[in-house]
Design an enzyme around this catalytic site. Structure first.
Site, mmCIF file in Angstrom:
data_model
loop_
_atom_site.group_PDB
_atom_site.id
_atom_site.type_symbol
_atom_site.label_atom_id
_atom_site.label_comp_id
_atom_site.label_asym_id
_atom_site.label_seq_id
_atom_site.Cartn_x
_atom_site.Cartn_y
_atom_site.Cartn_z
ATOM 1 N N LYS A 1 0.417 35.133 3.628
ATOM 2 C CA LYS A 1 0.995 35.537 2.490
ATOM 3 C C LYS A 1 2.379 34.783 2.247
ATOM 4 O O LYS A 1 3.167 35.043 2.950
ATOM 5 C CB LYS A 1 0.906 36.981 2.411
ATOM 6 C CG LYS A 1 -0.169 37.603 2.596
ATOM 7 C CD LYS A 1 -1.227 37.594 1.177
ATOM 8 C CE LYS A 1 -2.563 38.366 1.277
ATOM 9 N NZ LYS A 1 -3.151 38.261 -0.057
ATOM 10 N N LYS B 1 -14.260 38.511 -5.200
ATOM 11 C CA LYS B 1 -14.193 39.566 -4.682
ATOM 12 C C LYS B 1 -15.036 40.782 -5.336
ATOM 13 O O LYS B 1 -14.919 40.897 -6.535
ATOM 14 C CB LYS B 1 -12.609 40.344 -4.641
ATOM 15 C CG LYS B 1 -11.498 39.487 -3.890
ATOM 16 C CD LYS B 1 -10.170 40.011 -3.869
ATOM 17 C CE LYS B 1 -9.390 38.978 -3.174
ATOM 18 N NZ LYS B 1 -7.953 39.539 -3.130
#
Length: 329
Positions: A150, A248
């Site tokens: 990240k 997703k």
């Protein structure tokens, strides 16, 4: 017996704070649906996402608006037009798939016309932090073959983070995820830095509103859309801007649309990542069916929790195995 719908909001503590460019959290808040009918029960889980103006209470309330329809026999096809794509539809859709599997004794993969699923290798996420802290977290996870890193800190340190992570895990396959945290003036530099350390892909480097900048970018490695892509209808517009799409179920609104998304992505020549929000094994189980065909798999949500749902998915290192019927499907 008439159908019965149960909706609950659940909180699952994380093993450690989870941080991305938009902030941190210490628990996963999920909404679980359970549909009971004639002694069988199907369940589904969703993770409301503030990025899309979703809240747990709001999603639970949206599901409640469907109570009469669900308890009167609503099916998956009808659901697609009754609720928009998003977390609420995901939980209901997956619960309906599970209910049919339980009632018929036929696993969801067969109902959906998919091949029998096998274990897949998932990425493991390293949260956004200082370069030193990310290096330490990476060393602790260095035995895992795929790491999602990240970035998007906005503090000018992402280049140092990339170097620190690579030094800490010299052999790992790295997936870089900026969560819309980069801007045009640093995009080319960060892309070059990611390529220089041998990263495999950069995910959602720019805000979704700035996608057009990617059309003219000379990219040294592939770029994957996440926040920029939702259901199948959003795919065609991304041609020429992205190379991969992150599928997703909380964005597509369930497995039904996820199957269509996968077909549409392939038809337009995109590679696919199957990803997740941070949730329990119940969120991951339906996505595992789609992950069988994906180039990248990021279904590590349960690995980030301090405890998972029982029964949960079986993880052996970074390999995650298909759900048993006691969980889902």
């Amino acid at each position: 017996m008439r159908r019965r719908l149960l909706v609950t909001v659940e909180r699952w503590p994380l093993a450690a704070a989870f941080t991305i460019s938009r902030g941190s959290k210490t628990e996963a808040v999920v909404v679980r649906c359970r549909i009971e009918e004639d002694g069988a029960a199907g369940q589904g889980e969703c993770v409301p996402y503030p990025r899309y103006n979703e809240t747990p209470d709001g999603v639970a309330s949206l599901i409640e608006t469907m109570r009469d329809a669900v308890e009167s026999g609503l099916n998956r096809d009808e659901l697609q037009s009754r609720l928009p794509a998003g977390a609420a539809r995901n939980a209901l859709d997956c619960a309906l798939w599970d209910l049919e599997a339980k009632q018929t004794g036929t696993p969801v993969w067969k109902l959906a016309g998919l091949p029998q699923p096998a274990a897949v290798e998932t990425a493991f996420t390293i949260s956004l932090a200082t370069p030193d802290a990310m290096a330490e977290a990476t060393r602790a996870a260095a035995s895992r073959p795929v790491l999602k890193i990240k970035l998007g800190g906005g503090d000018g340190l992402d280049g140092e983070r990339l170097e620190a992570v690579r030094q800490a895990a010299p052999e790992a396959r790295l997936l870089i995820d900026a969560n819309e945290g980069w801007r045009g003036d640093v995009l080319a530099q960060h892309m070059r830095q990611a390529a220089a350390i041998g990263a495999s892909v950069v995910e959602q480097p720019l805000p979704a509103s700035d996608d057009i900048m990617l059309a003219n970018l000379s990219r040294p490695l592939p770029v994957c859309a996440d926040e920029s892509v939702h259901g199948a209808d959003s795919i065609a517009a991304l041609a020429g801007r992205y190379d991969f799409l992150n599928l997703k179920l909380d964005k597509t609104g369930g497995l039904t649309e996820g199957l269509r998304f996968l077909r549409e992505a392939r038809a337009h020549g995109f590679g696919v990542m199957v990803g997740c929000m941070v949730g329990t094994s119940l969120s991951m189980a339906p996505a595992l069916l789609l992950a069988q065909e994906a180039e990248f798999v990021d279904l590590d949500g349960p690995l980030l929790l301090s405890r998972d749902r029982e029964p949960g998915l079986r993880y052996e290192g970074s390999r995650v195995f298909p759900a048993t019927p006691a969980l889902w499907g």
